[in-house]
Design a protein around this motif. Structure first.
Motif, PDB file in Angstrom:
ATOM      1  N   ILE A 161     -18.516 -19.146 -18.774  1.00 62.13           N
ATOM      2  CA  ILE A 161     -17.135 -19.718 -19.262  1.00 62.13           C
ATOM      3  C   ILE A 161     -16.866 -19.629 -20.757  1.00 62.13           C
ATOM      4  N   GLU A 162     -18.307 -19.997 -21.556  1.00 56.11           N
ATOM      5  CA  GLU A 162     -18.012 -19.735 -23.024  1.00 56.11           C
ATOM      6  C   GLU A 162     -18.036 -18.063 -23.245  1.00 56.11           C
ATOM      7  N   THR A 163     -18.433 -17.454 -22.641  1.00 60.43           N
ATOM      8  CA  THR A 163     -18.398 -16.016 -22.831  1.00 60.43           C
ATOM      9  C   THR A 163     -16.954 -15.367 -22.792  1.00 60.43           C
ATOM     10  N   ALA A 164     -16.414 -15.806 -21.344  1.00 62.35           N
ATOM     11  CA  ALA A 164     -14.981 -15.565 -21.291  1.00 62.35           C
ATOM     12  C   ALA A 164     -13.989 -15.921 -22.261  1.00 62.35           C
ATOM     13  N   LYS A 165     -14.127 -17.216 -22.662  1.00 65.83           N
ATOM     14  CA  LYS A 165     -13.334 -17.618 -23.740  1.00 65.83           C
ATOM     15  C   LYS A 165     -13.484 -16.809 -24.997  1.00 65.83           C
ATOM     16  N   ALA A 166     -14.857 -16.446 -25.270  1.00 62.77           N
ATOM     17  CA  ALA A 166     -14.927 -15.588 -26.445  1.00 62.77           C
ATOM     18  C   ALA A 166     -14.186 -14.303 -26.636  1.00 62.77           C
ATOM     19  N   ILE A 167     -14.319 -13.523 -25.281  1.00 62.82           N
ATOM     20  CA  ILE A 167     -13.560 -12.384 -25.147  1.00 62.82           C
ATOM     21  C   ILE A 167     -12.309 -12.120 -24.757  1.00 62.82           C
ATOM     22  N   GLN A 168     -11.428 -13.451 -24.669  1.00 64.62           N
ATOM     23  CA  GLN A 168     -10.328 -13.378 -23.681  1.00 64.62           C
ATOM     24  C   GLN A 168      -9.227 -12.534 -24.403  1.00 64.62           C
ATOM     25  N   THR A 169      -9.310 -12.406 -25.778  1.00 64.19           N
ATOM     26  CA  THR A 169      -8.519 -11.386 -26.623  1.00 64.19           C
ATOM     27  C   THR A 169      -8.525 -10.123 -26.555  1.00 64.19           C
TER      28      THR A 169
END
Length: 321
Positions: free
Chosen positions: A297-305
């Motif tokens: 979840i945290e990783t996805a937020k970091a790479i979302q852009t």
């Protein structure tokens, strides 16, 4: 109702609120949130779709792979409810582990024994499935949940239209049994089989040449050794290990049309907690396409852009309310 939406729209809804520091963010997303009803899915309908999805292109969309399904407090590893929890926040590849009971039922379990992750005892291959069915799963903090140990069959059926799987086959499990289950459930498009050695990859490819394989390829020498197996590159996702690889190495795999999976689970995830989740952005910019993580979840937020606005891969992603 299911609707197709663009990738920016998907990721705009990834997390509901987060604090100012990595530890605050982890605390926010680690709590079960029953108010979130949306799901973020990867939808493939055929093996051809799957091969196209994993065919590397410069407009690829970076993804997370949820190690052991993405456990968080209240959500134990290798549970279908845990997979669903991750999909509330991000589309994901789900990595799961397969063991076999005494009476040859394939179940999701990482350890050889039941003690750490359930309220039962004994080795998986020394107990019956009837016994397994009486147990409940515990989360990584040792809290008993109401969730049961799933079978591989249940996970394969669940994955259709929702997620892609990578299947880690424990040593006591015959490859033939897993391949049979994938075929009987019609899940060929959804399940890539994990192999850690080239002989294992070659055996799996002989048994099921149609299936995708996740194969450990960590350096130029292993690229050459893989090519000696005769397995086509379009059947492969390259797991590059748990240490970051040079950008030139990732590019060499990309030239073969291959997605790379970097295992951030363990040391690299801990580094991100200590130094900030921007570290995941660096991994992607360095050529990692999929981040296999204990913090999906945290990783996805970091790479979302980090994706093209009009990626050719966007057609495989759906948002379900």
């Amino acid at each position: 109702m299911m609707i197709r939406t663009n990738w920016l729209g998907i990721f705009a809804l990834i997390l509901l609120g987060c604090g100012s520091s990595p530890s605050d963010q982890s605390e926010a997303v680690n709590q079960p949130d029953s108010s979130i009803t949306e799901r973020h899915h990867i939808k493939v309908e055929s093996l051809n779709d799957t091969r196209n999805f994993y065919n590397w292109t410069s407009d690829r969309i970076p993804l997370v792979s949820a190690h052991r399904g993405g456990p968080y407090p209240g959500f134990p590893e290798n549970a279908i409810e845990t997979f669903e929890n991750v999909l509330k926040y991000t589309p994901a590849i789900i990595e799961l582990d397969v063991a076999m009971t005494q009476d040859s039922v394939l179940v999701l379990m990482h350890d050889d024994d039941l003690d750490r992750t359930t309220n039962g005892t004994g080795k998986v291959n020394e107990v019956t499935y009837d016994y397994i069915q009486t147990l409940f799963l515990e989360d990584n903090e040792g809290k008993l949940t109401e969730f049961k140990v799933p079978t591989l069959e249940e996970a394969l059926i669940w994955s259709k239209g929702k997620a892609l799987l990578t299947v880690d086959i424990k040593r006591s499990v015959p490859f033939e049994k897993v391949v049979e289950e994938v075929r009987e459930t019609g899940s060929e498009a959804h399940a890539a089989l994990i192999s850690y050695t080239f002989p294992a990859a070659k055996k799996l490819n002989i048994l099921a040449p149609e299936l995708m394989l996740s194969v450990t390829i960590r350096n130029e020498g292993e690229i050459r050794r893989f090519e000696e197996t005769g397995i086509p590159w379009d059947r492969v996702i390259a797991f590059t290990g748990v240490a970051e690889r040079p950008k030139s190495f990732n590019e060499a795999l990309h030239e073969k049309g291959v997605f790379t999976i970097l295992g951030t689970l363990g040391n690299l995830d801990r580094s991100a907690v200590a130094r900030g989740d921007e570290l995941y952005v660096n991994f992607v910019n360095n050529g990692a396409d999929i981040l296999a993580t204990d913090r999906p979840i945290e990783t996805a937020k970091a790479i979302q852009t980090l994706h093209p606005e009009n990626s050719s891969k966007s057609k495989y992603f759906t948002h379900v309310d």
